[in-house]
Structure formats: structure tokens, C-alpha cells
Design an enzyme around this catalytic site. Structure first.
Site, PDB file in Angstrom:
ATOM      1  N   SER A  84       0.769  -1.068   0.075  1.00 33.07           N
ATOM      2  CA  SER A  84      -0.021  -0.043   0.041  1.00 33.07           C
ATOM      3  C   SER A  84       0.878   1.177  -0.305  1.00 33.07           C
ATOM      4  O   SER A  84       0.992   1.938   0.991  1.00 33.07           O
ATOM      5  CB  SER A  84      -0.973   0.014   1.103  1.00 33.07           C
ATOM      6  N   HIS A 113      -3.606  -6.014   2.350  1.00 30.98           N
ATOM      7  CA  HIS A 113      -2.819  -6.982   2.757  1.00 30.98           C
ATOM      8  C   HIS A 113      -3.257  -8.358   2.943  1.00 30.98           C
ATOM      9  O   HIS A 113      -2.780  -9.408   3.441  1.00 30.98           O
ATOM     10  CB  HIS A 113      -2.014  -6.667   4.128  1.00 30.98           C
ATOM     11  N   GLU A 150      -4.892  -2.327   9.179  1.00 27.17           N
ATOM     12  CA  GLU A 150      -4.341  -3.021  10.345  1.00 27.17           C
ATOM     13  C   GLU A 150      -5.153  -2.646  11.551  1.00 27.17           C
ATOM     14  O   GLU A 150      -5.315  -1.514  11.851  1.00 27.17           O
ATOM     15  CB  GLU A 150      -2.714  -2.322  10.321  1.00 27.17           C
ATOM     16  N   GLU A 198       1.488  -9.691   7.000  1.00 31.69           N
ATOM     17  CA  GLU A 198       2.162  -8.987   8.281  1.00 31.69           C
ATOM     18  C   GLU A 198       2.099 -10.054   9.229  1.00 31.69           C
ATOM     19  O   GLU A 198       2.480  -9.626  10.358  1.00 31.69           O
ATOM     20  CB  GLU A 198       1.999  -7.706   8.389  1.00 31.69           C
ATOM     21  N   ASP A 255      -4.391   1.017  11.418  1.00 34.49           N
ATOM     22  CA  ASP A 255      -3.825   1.596  10.315  1.00 34.49           C
ATOM     23  C   ASP A 255      -5.077   1.662   9.115  1.00 34.49           C
ATOM     24  O   ASP A 255      -5.297   0.628   8.749  1.00 34.49           O
ATOM     25  CB  ASP A 255      -2.372   1.080   9.744  1.00 34.49           C
ATOM     26  N   GLU A 282      -3.599   5.782  11.944  1.00 33.10           N
ATOM     27  CA  GLU A 282      -2.761   6.011  10.883  1.00 33.10           C
ATOM     28  C   GLU A 282      -3.552   6.078   9.512  1.00 33.10           C
ATOM     29  O   GLU A 282      -4.325   5.370   9.088  1.00 33.10           O
ATOM     30  CB  GLU A 282      -1.638   4.904  10.862  1.00 33.10           C
ATOM     31  N   ASP A 289       1.389   8.282   7.334  1.00 29.62           N
ATOM     32  CA  ASP A 289       2.253   7.463   6.547  1.00 29.62           C
ATOM     33  C   ASP A 289       2.360   7.752   5.194  1.00 29.62           C
ATOM     34  O   ASP A 289       3.133   8.793   4.697  1.00 29.62           O
ATOM     35  CB  ASP A 289       1.773   5.952   6.780  1.00 29.62           C
ATOM     36  N   LYS A 342       9.369   5.087   7.573  1.00 30.49           N
ATOM     37  CA  LYS A 342       9.989   3.968   6.735  1.00 30.49           C
ATOM     38  C   LYS A 342      11.103   4.112   6.010  1.00 30.49           C
ATOM     39  O   LYS A 342      11.108   5.064   5.157  1.00 30.49           O
ATOM     40  CB  LYS A 342       8.941   3.779   5.818  1.00 30.49           C
ATOM     41  N   HIS A 387       8.299  -0.973   9.620  1.00 30.83           N
ATOM     42  CA  HIS A 387       8.605  -1.986   8.639  1.00 30.83           C
ATOM     43  C   HIS A 387       7.757  -1.783   7.455  1.00 30.83           C
ATOM     44  O   HIS A 387       6.677  -0.860   7.060  1.00 30.83           O
ATOM     45  CB  HIS A 387       8.245  -3.571   9.172  1.00 30.83           C
ATOM     46  N   LYS A 392       6.371  -0.267  14.618  1.00 35.19           N
ATOM     47  CA  LYS A 392       5.389  -1.015  13.900  1.00 35.19           C
ATOM     48  C   LYS A 392       6.227  -2.024  13.291  1.00 35.19           C
ATOM     49  O   LYS A 392       6.830  -1.716  12.210  1.00 35.19           O
ATOM     50  CB  LYS A 392       4.492  -0.125  13.065  1.00 35.19           C
TER      51      LYS A 392
HETATM   52  C1  2PG Z   1       1.531   0.448   6.063  1.00 34.92           C
HETATM   53  C2  2PG Z   1       2.591  -0.541   5.793  1.00 34.92           C
HETATM   54  C3  2PG Z   1       3.207  -1.274   6.716  1.00 34.92           C
HETATM   55  P1  2PG Z   1       2.978  -1.183   3.190  1.00 34.92           P
HETATM   56  O1  2PG Z   1       0.777   0.929   5.301  1.00 34.92           O
HETATM   57  O2  2PG Z   1       1.962   0.892   7.066  1.00 34.92           O
HETATM   58  O3  2PG Z   1       2.322  -1.970   7.641  1.00 34.92           O
HETATM   59  O4  2PG Z   1       2.055  -1.335   4.493  1.00 34.92           O
HETATM   60  O5  2PG Z   1       4.456  -1.627   3.534  1.00 34.92           O
HETATM   61  O6  2PG Z   1       2.213  -2.227   2.364  1.00 34.92           O
HETATM   62  O7  2PG Z   1       2.983   0.368   2.695  1.00 34.92           O
HETATM   63 MG    MG Z   2       0.376   2.733   6.857  1.00 28.07          MG
END
Ligand code: 2PG
Ligand code: MG
Length: 420
Positions: free
Chosen positions: A41, A164, A173, A213, A250, A293, A321, A346, A374, A397
Site C-alpha cells: 500500500s 494485505h 491493520e 504481516e 492503520d 494512521e 504514513d 519507513k 517495517h 510497528k
Molecule cells: C503501512 C505498511 C506497513 P505497506 O501501510 O503502514 O504496515 O504497509 O508496507 O504495504 O505500505
Molecule cells: Mg500505513
């Protein structure tokens, strides 16, 4: 110490997709490696993850071009240089020469950036977290109010939805967050709740298969049913919402935003930002939710600002994010516009550790919280555990209590607690 060799290779991540691993050799012949994660995502403002787009290999997802960039352009430039992280990162940025790292690829660049930090820690003969605290964070502590390394609270994603987990739920999440920070305690609490949830699902004849995850992905009917099941499971394990742990979400709402509206597929409804805010405040109050989030989409700035204003009344943490993509420029704007009050960090969204550190220090200086994160596609590299401890991040996280690419980070926190 001087860098004497750089070697990169294509490896596979936790989803079986190619990613980049780089090994840096120093003049004492020691070798230091790092591997790069990959999101599903992803935000459109993230640095570019270079894929070969050659459909004869790995459905176009090969990373041989990125690997080649490390083995030629980057290697030629940095062999013979001192393994000093900031100097090497500046060199990498200069070699790439683009805003979004489209030239060499953020995956190529990050693999080198992380490995050089490991090499530098080796040179100083200290654990990775200690090197990072002293090199990146110690001098900043008067501004950031983070005076020493400290353990983060765990954001443990025990139910996976959205992209996911084949859209079982709109929310991506569902996380439990033990109140206690000591890893040997927090990991145990999270694992006990996770296993207890497995039993609750089994008793209801629901699937206990896990998503990307490592969280469960059962056929429950609504977001609320998921939260109720988690609370029930926690109770069975001897833990109470608020007293022992909190719940966090999230939403990853960029994934279901279109033409100014948000599509809640389970409820078969399109909600305006105002209606979605009302939904969040309702479930936020009902379940005492700690943080939301990506409650709104990556460019829905106005909705973010309105929600953050509202959230502060209810003491919800609003974490950006896709909105912020670990990019200091976007974080600066969000601080100015009060569009969030925490940032998800990230390393592969921005591509160098130097810029990641800038993002963390900027957020902490503004009184914001950070969550080191992660990606949904991960490797066994545990770099982010050392980073989270070194900068005194409020949260980490890194997925559920299953699958070794997730546990590698929790296990590294346990090592740090044991003086390693
Ligand atoms: C998120 C992440 C990690 P992705 O959205 O926060 O949990 O997902 O790595 O798929 O962006
Ligand atoms: Mg996110």
C-alpha cells in the site's frame, strides 16, 4: 575504516518478490550487509523503487538494474572512501541527482546507506543502536527532548485487512499496543493476546490463516467485530483494554479514496471526509483507540488538519504514513498546517538513513511522536529495531507475533534489552 568492496545481489522478500541486498567490505576484511523492504500500500510520493519491468522475470518485479547500479556506479564512487554514513549518503544523493531517486533507485541507494551505518558501528566497535544514538541523535537531544535511547511501545498488527489480506476489512491493520515498554514484557503480552485470538477464532470456526504481516485474517463482518474479538481474546489472556494495552488502527485510506470520497466496501457506503471523521470519533471513543494512521488519503490535507484538530480533543494520535512518506519537506508542511501529530517512519520511503534521521529529528523537535515501521514485504534485516531504540521512538510497528521477518525485529529488541 576505508571501504574496499561493494557487492549487491537480488534476494527475495517475505512475499517472494525480488529485493536488494548489499554487502560492504572494509579494510579489515569485515563484511556488513543490509537488505531492503518493499511496500504494497505505497504512497505516490515515496522515493522510486526501481523494478526491471522485464516481464520474462518475476512478473517484471526483478531488481537486477538496481543491483547493477550498486555494483557499478555506486561501487566505483565509494570504494576507497571512509565508511562515514553522512558523507556516503551525500555522495549517493549526488550520484542519483533526482528528487525522488528515480535514477539509481531508492532500493539500490538504501541498501548501501544501511550497510554503511553497520560498517561504521563495526569501526567504532559498538552495537548498531549505540553508534546511531551517538552519531545521529545525541547532539540533537536539547531540541528533540529525547536524551537517551529508549524502548518503543509495540504497535502489533494482529488482524490484517485491506490490501494485505484480500480486503477482508476496509481497515488494513488492527493493532494491540502493550502499555509497558520493556521488550521481554511487551512482546510476551502481545504474543499471548495473539495466541488467545487464534483460539477465539478457532472456537468460532473462523480461519486462523495469516496475512502479509503475520496477523489473522478471519471472515468477520465489520471493523467493530474485529475490535470486539481482540478485546475478548485479550480478556481470556488476562489483559484489559486501556489498563494493560491499547488498540490502534492503520486505515490505509489512500487505498479506498476516490473523487473526494472514501469507500467503505463492507458497509457498501461512500463517506465524505466529515462523515468518516464522525465514524472515527465514534469508534475511537467506544474502543479508546490510541492512534489512527492514514485516516485520510495522501493528499487530502484539509481533512487531515480538521481530523487532527478534533483528535487532539479526544487524545487520539494521528499518524501520517502515505501523507508524509518520511519526507522532511512534507513533514515540515504537516507541522505548519497541524495536519498530524505523529509520523510513520519507513526507511525505504525516502531512501537514505541521513534523510530518515532528518525526518525523525524534525518530528521530535516539533513535539510530534514517531513510529519506526517495517513494510509489508520484509526481510530478516532487523535494522529498524536498532533505529527505534537509538532515537527513542515512541513506537515501533513491525507486524504480528508470527513470521520470522516480523519476529526478527522483536527478537532484536530482546537482544538489546539483554545488553547486546
Ligand atoms: C503501512 C505498511 C506497513 P505497506 O501501510 O503502514 O504496515 O504497509 O508496507 O504495504 O505500505
Ligand atoms: Mg500505513
Amino acid at each position: 575504516m576505508i571501504i574496499t568492496n561493494v557487492q549487491s545481489l537480488e534476494i527475495l522478500d517475505s512475499r517472494g518478490n525480488p529485493t536488494v541486498r548489499t554487502l560492504i567490505t572494509l579494510e579489515d576484511n569485515s563484511v556488513h550487509s543490509s537488505s531492503v523492504p518493499s511496500g504494497a500500500s505505497t504512497g505516490s510520493h515515496e522515493a522510486v523503487e526501481l523494478r526491471d519491468e522485464d516481464n520474462t522475470r518475476y512478473m517484471g518485479k526483478g531488481v537486477l538494474t538496481a543491483v547493477e547500479n550498486v555494483n557499478t556506479t555506486i561501487k566505483d564512487a565509494i570504494v576507497g572512501m571512509e565508511a562515514d554514513p553522512n558523507t556516503i549518503d551525500s555522495k549517493l544523493l549526488q550520484l542519483d541527482g533526482t528528487e525522488n531517486k528515480a535514477n539509481l533507485g531508492a532500493n539500490a541507494i538504501l541498501s548501501v546507506s544501511q550497510a554503511v551505518v553497520r560498517a561504521a558501528a563495526h569501526t567504532e566497535n559498538v552495537p548498531l543502536w549505540k553508534f546511531m544514538f551517538e552519531y545521529y541523535f545525541k547532539d540533537q537531544s536539547p531540541n528533540t527532548n529525547h536524551h537517551s535511547p529508549s524502548f518503543p511501545q509495540l504497535l502489533v498488527n494482529i488482524v490484517n485487512g485491506g490490501k494485505h489480506a484480500s480486503w477482508n476489512f476496509d481497515i488494513q491493520e488492527f493493532m494491540v499496543v502493550p502499555n509497558i515498554k520493556t521488550p521481554s514484557e511487551s512482546v510476551r503480552i502481545a504474543a499471548e493476546i495473539f495466541h488467545s485470538l487464534g483460539k477465539v477464532l478457532k472456537a468460532r470456526k473462523l480461519s486462523t490463516l495469516v496475512g502479509d504481516e503475520g496477523g489473522f485474517s478471519p471472515q468477520l463482518n465489520s471493523n467493530e467485530e474485529v475490535l470486539d474479538a481482540i478485546i475478548e481474546a485479550a480478556k481470556n489472556a488476562g489483559y484489559e483494554n486501556v489498563k494493560d494495552f491499547r488498540l490502534s488502527l492503520d486505515v490505509a485510506s489512500t487505498e479506498f479514496f476516490k473523487d473526494g470520497k472514501y469507500e467503505l466496501k463492507k458497509q457498501n457506503k461512500w463517506l465524505s471526509p466529515e462523515e468518516l471523521t464522525t465514524y472515527y470519533t465514534n469508534i475511537g471513543q467506544k474502543y479508546n483507540i490510541l492512534s489512527f494512521e492514514d485516516a485520510f488519503a495522501e493528499d487530502d490535507w484539509e481533512a487531515w488538519t480538521n481530523f487532527t484538530d478534533m483528535a487532539e480533543k479526544f487524545k487520539f494520535i494521528t499518524i501520517g504514513d502515505d501523507l508524509l512518506v518520511t519526507n522532511p519537506e512534507r513533514i515540515r508542511r504537516a507541522i505548519d498546517e497541524k495536519a498530524a501529530n505523529a509520523v510513520l517512519v519507513k526507511v525505504n520511503q525516502i531512501g537514505t538513513i541521513k534523510e530518515t534521521v532528518e525526518a525523525i529529528n524534525m518530528a521530535h523537535s516539533a513535539g510530534w511522536k514517531t513510529a519506526i515501521s517495517h513494510r509489508s514485504g520484509e526481510t530478516e534485516d532487523s535494522f529498524i529495531a536498532d533505529l527505534a531504540y537509538a532515537c527513542g521512538s515512541e513506537f515501533i510497528k513491525t507486524g504480528s507475533m508470527s513470521r520470522s521477518e516480523r519476529l526478527a525485529k522483536y527478537n532484536r529488541l530482546l537482544e538489546i534489552e539483554n545488553g547486546l
